[in-house]
Design an enzyme around this catalytic site. Structure first.
Site, PDB file in Angstrom:
ATOM      1  N   LYS A  24       0.835  -1.223   0.000  1.00 18.76           N
ATOM      2  CA  LYS A  24       0.000   0.000   0.000  1.00 18.76           C
ATOM      3  C   LYS A  24       0.860   1.260   0.000  1.00 18.76           C
ATOM      4  O   LYS A  24       0.640   2.172  -0.796  1.00 18.76           O
ATOM      5  CB  LYS A  24      -0.920   0.029   1.234  1.00 18.76           C
ATOM      6  CG  LYS A  24      -1.873  -1.136   1.350  1.00 18.76           C
ATOM      7  CD  LYS A  24      -2.793  -0.991   2.560  1.00 18.76           C
ATOM      8  CE  LYS A  24      -2.089  -1.017   3.907  1.00 18.76           C
ATOM      9  NZ  LYS A  24      -1.564  -2.341   4.302  1.00 18.76           N
ATOM     10  N   ARG A  99     -10.081   1.133   8.169  1.00 21.77           N
ATOM     11  CA  ARG A  99      -9.877  -0.290   8.440  1.00 21.77           C
ATOM     12  C   ARG A  99     -11.010  -0.890   9.237  1.00 21.77           C
ATOM     13  O   ARG A  99     -11.007  -2.098   9.502  1.00 21.77           O
ATOM     14  CB  ARG A  99      -8.590  -0.505   9.246  1.00 21.77           C
ATOM     15  CG  ARG A  99      -7.357  -0.129   8.489  1.00 21.77           C
ATOM     16  CD  ARG A  99      -6.113  -0.585   9.212  1.00 21.77           C
ATOM     17  NE  ARG A  99      -4.994   0.170   8.701  1.00 21.77           N
ATOM     18  CZ  ARG A  99      -3.747  -0.246   8.670  1.00 21.77           C
ATOM     19  NH1 ARG A  99      -3.436  -1.425   9.172  1.00 21.77           N
ATOM     20  NH2 ARG A  99      -2.802   0.509   8.171  1.00 21.77           N
ATOM     21  N   ARG A 144      11.262  -1.797  11.693  1.00 22.45           N
ATOM     22  CA  ARG A 144      10.015  -1.327  12.290  1.00 22.45           C
ATOM     23  C   ARG A 144       9.703  -2.180  13.504  1.00 22.45           C
ATOM     24  O   ARG A 144       9.855  -3.393  13.467  1.00 22.45           O
ATOM     25  CB  ARG A 144       8.886  -1.461  11.258  1.00 22.45           C
ATOM     26  CG  ARG A 144       8.469  -0.115  10.703  1.00 22.45           C
ATOM     27  CD  ARG A 144       7.483  -0.276   9.600  1.00 22.45           C
ATOM     28  NE  ARG A 144       6.208  -0.886  10.034  1.00 22.45           N
ATOM     29  CZ  ARG A 144       5.107  -0.834   9.320  1.00 22.45           C
ATOM     30  NH1 ARG A 144       5.097  -0.207   8.156  1.00 22.45           N
ATOM     31  NH2 ARG A 144       4.002  -1.413   9.744  1.00 22.45           N
ATOM     32  N   ARG A 155      -0.926  -8.944  13.123  1.00 25.67           N
ATOM     33  CA  ARG A 155      -1.461  -7.928  12.201  1.00 25.67           C
ATOM     34  C   ARG A 155      -2.277  -8.569  11.085  1.00 25.67           C
ATOM     35  O   ARG A 155      -3.299  -8.036  10.658  1.00 25.67           O
ATOM     36  CB  ARG A 155      -0.313  -7.088  11.632  1.00 25.67           C
ATOM     37  CG  ARG A 155       0.200  -6.058  12.652  1.00 25.67           C
ATOM     38  CD  ARG A 155       1.622  -5.619  12.374  1.00 25.67           C
ATOM     39  NE  ARG A 155       1.803  -5.036  11.068  1.00 25.67           N
ATOM     40  CZ  ARG A 155       2.958  -5.056  10.404  1.00 25.67           C
ATOM     41  NH1 ARG A 155       4.022  -5.644  10.906  1.00 25.67           N
ATOM     42  NH2 ARG A 155       3.038  -4.496   9.226  1.00 25.67           N
TER      43      ARG A 155
END
Ligand code: ADP
Length: 209
Positions: A24, A99, A144, A155
């Site tokens: 994305k 979301r 990250r 996730r």
């Protein structure tokens, strides 16, 4: 001159959806440049706030680090403010928002008050093994805090539980377009652009294309 227009419309308001690792952010950046609208990534905003040590960052950090969604009221307030900024007038590319159903309702409401509607919702779909592979590779490069194997799994679960149903239930199915996100970045970009331009063949020869 030179601004390309998605679907020939004056305003380009596009939402990019897809699981973690679908690409994305990569494609939102590319499309934002091409269509001269800001790419707005809620994940990037949260990470920036965490890094800056703001109140919002302190609130978001525990959720981001564990792979959970930041509560809707926090995320929605942040997006409302971001979408009221002047630079979003020609449009925007939303990466990672909405979301949840509640977020989708807020986006609808914000667009309604601005008297505009979404141009398209792009859903990038990628095979699960490829997603995990990409995220683990990114972990090595970007460090990250949420790109560890456990949090990646979480996730992906959170996405399937909360966001996939949202895509299926999306108010206007005609807006939703699934793009095969497997393969390399160039291939996926071509698929996205083919979709963007196919809406208006005339736009293919737009200045700066
Ligand atoms: P990814 O989609 O790869 O998980 P993002 O950078 O888009 O990565 O998001 C990172 C984290 O930021 C998410 O796991 C979540 O904690 C938080 N986040 C981002 N967007 C939202 C959102 N729309 N609603 C709630 N939390 C969000």
């Amino acid at each position: 001159m030179g601004r390309e227009q998605w679907g020939g419309r004056a305003v380009t308001t596009v939402v990019l959806m897809g699981p973690p690792g679908a690409g994305k952010g990569t494609h939102a950046g590319m499309l934002a440049d091409r269509f001269a609208v800001p790419a707005i990534s809620t994940g990037d905003i949260f990470r920036a706030q965490v890094a800056a040590g703001t109140d919002l960052g302190r609130t978001a950090q525990q959720y981001v680090d564990s792979g959970a969604y930041v509560p809707d009221e926090v995320t929605n307030a942040m997006v409302r403010e971001r979408l009221s900024a002047d630079d979003t007038r020609p449009g925007f590319l939303l990466d990672g928002y909405p979301r949840t159903l509640d977020q989708a309702a807020v986006l609808d409401e914000v667009l309604g008050t601005q008297d505009r509607r979404l141009t398209a919702v792009l859903v990038l779909s990628v095979d699960r093994e490829a997603l995990v592979r990409r995220l683990l590779r990114r972990a090595e490069i970007q460090h990250r805090s949420d790109d560890t194997e456990d949090v990646i799994r979480r996730r992906l679960e959170v996405y399937s539980e909360h966001t996939l149903p949202l895509i299926e239930l999306n108010g206007d199915r005609r807006l939703v377009h699934e793009i095969d996100g497997n393969g390399d970045v160039d291939e996926v970009r071509e698929r996205i652009l083919e979709f963007a331009y196919k809406l208006t063949p005339a736009e293919r020869s737009a200045p700066g294309a």
